[in-house]
Design a protein around this motif. Structure first.
Motif, PDB file in Angstrom:
ATOM      1  N   ASP A 126       0.855  -1.193   0.000  1.00 17.00           N
ATOM      2  CA  ASP A 126       0.000   0.000   0.000  1.00 17.00           C
ATOM      3  C   ASP A 126       0.890   1.241   0.000  1.00 17.00           C
ATOM      4  O   ASP A 126       1.648   1.464   0.942  1.00 17.00           O
ATOM      5  N   SER A 127       0.784   2.052  -1.053  1.00 15.44           N
ATOM      6  CA  SER A 127       1.597   3.267  -1.145  1.00 15.44           C
ATOM      7  C   SER A 127       1.032   4.399  -0.293  1.00 15.44           C
ATOM      8  O   SER A 127       1.673   5.424  -0.120  1.00 15.44           O
ATOM      9  N   GLY A 128      -0.179   4.209   0.196  1.00 20.41           N
ATOM     10  CA  GLY A 128      -0.887   5.270   0.911  1.00 20.41           C
ATOM     11  C   GLY A 128      -1.942   5.924   0.038  1.00 20.41           C
ATOM     12  O   GLY A 128      -2.813   6.632   0.534  1.00 20.41           O
ATOM     13  N   SER A 129      -1.858   5.654  -1.262  1.00 14.34           N
ATOM     14  CA  SER A 129      -2.874   6.177  -2.175  1.00 14.34           C
ATOM     15  C   SER A 129      -3.164   5.215  -3.322  1.00 14.34           C
ATOM     16  O   SER A 129      -4.031   5.493  -4.157  1.00 14.34           O
ATOM     17  N   TRP A 130      -2.464   4.056  -3.342  1.00 15.90           N
ATOM     18  CA  TRP A 130      -2.660   3.077  -4.421  1.00 15.90           C
ATOM     19  C   TRP A 130      -1.946   1.797  -4.021  1.00 15.90           C
ATOM     20  O   TRP A 130      -1.116   1.800  -3.112  1.00 15.90           O
ATOM     21  N   HIS A 152      -5.064  -2.662  -9.914  1.00 15.61           N
ATOM     22  CA  HIS A 152      -5.484  -2.155  -8.611  1.00 15.61           C
ATOM     23  C   HIS A 152      -6.927  -2.598  -8.323  1.00 15.61           C
ATOM     24  O   HIS A 152      -7.223  -3.085  -7.221  1.00 15.61           O
ATOM     25  N   ARG A 177     -10.669   0.289   1.637  1.00 14.13           N
ATOM     26  CA  ARG A 177      -9.741   1.424   1.612  1.00 14.13           C
ATOM     27  C   ARG A 177      -9.171   1.608   0.207  1.00 14.13           C
ATOM     28  O   ARG A 177      -9.097   2.724  -0.313  1.00 14.13           O
ATOM     29  N   TRP A 178      -8.796   0.493  -0.435  1.00 12.47           N
ATOM     30  CA  TRP A 178      -8.227   0.588  -1.773  1.00 12.47           C
ATOM     31  C   TRP A 178      -9.276   1.022  -2.801  1.00 12.47           C
ATOM     32  O   TRP A 178      -8.945   1.712  -3.754  1.00 12.47           O
ATOM     33  N   TYR A 181      -9.280   4.647  -2.723  1.00 10.54           N
ATOM     34  CA  TYR A 181      -8.231   5.269  -3.535  1.00 10.54           C
ATOM     35  C   TYR A 181      -8.717   5.508  -4.961  1.00 10.54           C
ATOM     36  O   TYR A 181      -8.417   6.537  -5.568  1.00 10.54           O
ATOM     37  N   ALA A 184     -11.144   8.404  -4.826  1.00  9.25           N
ATOM     38  CA  ALA A 184     -10.446   9.671  -4.614  1.00  9.25           C
ATOM     39  C   ALA A 184      -9.727  10.146  -5.875  1.00  9.25           C
ATOM     40  O   ALA A 184      -9.565  11.347  -6.092  1.00  9.25           O
ATOM     41  N   ALA A 185      -9.320   9.186  -6.713  1.00  4.58           N
ATOM     42  CA  ALA A 185      -8.644   9.530  -7.965  1.00  4.58           C
ATOM     43  C   ALA A 185      -9.634   9.916  -9.059  1.00  4.58           C
ATOM     44  O   ALA A 185      -9.233  10.289 -10.162  1.00  4.58           O
TER      45      ALA A 185
END
Length: 192
Positions: A126-130, A152, A177-178, A181, A184-185
């Motif tokens: 998890d990169s924190g955003s993807w 993803h 959560r993912w 992401y 959010a994108a």
């Protein structure tokens, strides 16, 4: 060698035994599962992985084996999750056929051990955003290869499929959560 392929073969052979009643298919499924008990460097599909030096190594079933390389090389996240799902599927089928017990027990144990490894290393993916496609993808530096939208979203779906079998391991929460992401994108997961 490929854990994803071996698990698919075991699942196919379990189906063959269930359909035909021929115990040779169950024996062959058990043979396919044996690759999961052998390390990549010895011709199997198991890599004993860790991210931090103080961690006990845990089994990761590689999508593509690279003997003599870093244990994470070839360890695509989607391939590992597909492998776990196929191992669970093989176990469920072999549970219902005469003589399938040893294969069912091994497939279930491999999947359960793998699920614990997945739980431990999901935060590393998890990169924190993807999500990352894998931690060490051939031709890329460590933890730099972000999954494209398709992969993803595939990670999101696979985690949601694993969640009912392992409700205490947080797979549904990570899936949600993912998916956040993606939202959010401003993207949309492709229909499957």
């Amino acid at each position: 060698a490929s854990g994803m392929a071996q698990a698919r073969v075991a699942l196919l052979l379990a189906h063959a035994q269930a359909e035909s009643g021929d115990p040779r298919f169950g024996e062959a499924a058990l043979g396919a599962l044996a690759a999961f008990t052998v390390d990549v460097d010895r011709g199997g599909v198991r890599s004993m992985v860790r991210v931090r030096p103080d961690e006990e190594p845990a089994p990761w079933y590689v999508e593509r084996a690279y003997p003599g390389e870093d244990p994470w090389k070839g360890g695509a996240l989607n391939g590992f999750m597909v492998t776990l799902l196929n191992l669970r599927g093989a176990a469920a089928i072999l549970d219902g056929v005469p003589g399938g017990g040893p294969g069912a027990a091994l497939a279930r144990d491999l999947a359960d051990r793998g699920a614990l490894t997945l739980q431990r290393h999901l935060p590393d993916h998890d990169s924190g955003s993807w999500s990352y496609y894998g931690l060490l993808t051939p031709g890329r530096p460590w933890r730099t290869y972000l999954a494209d939208l398709n992969y993803h979203c595939y990670h999101v779906r696979l985690l949601a499929q694993l969640a009912p079998a392992y409700p205490a391991l947080g797979f549904q929460e990570t899936s949600d959560r993912w998916q956040g992401y993606v939202d959010a994108a401003g993207a949309t997961c492709p229909e499957r």
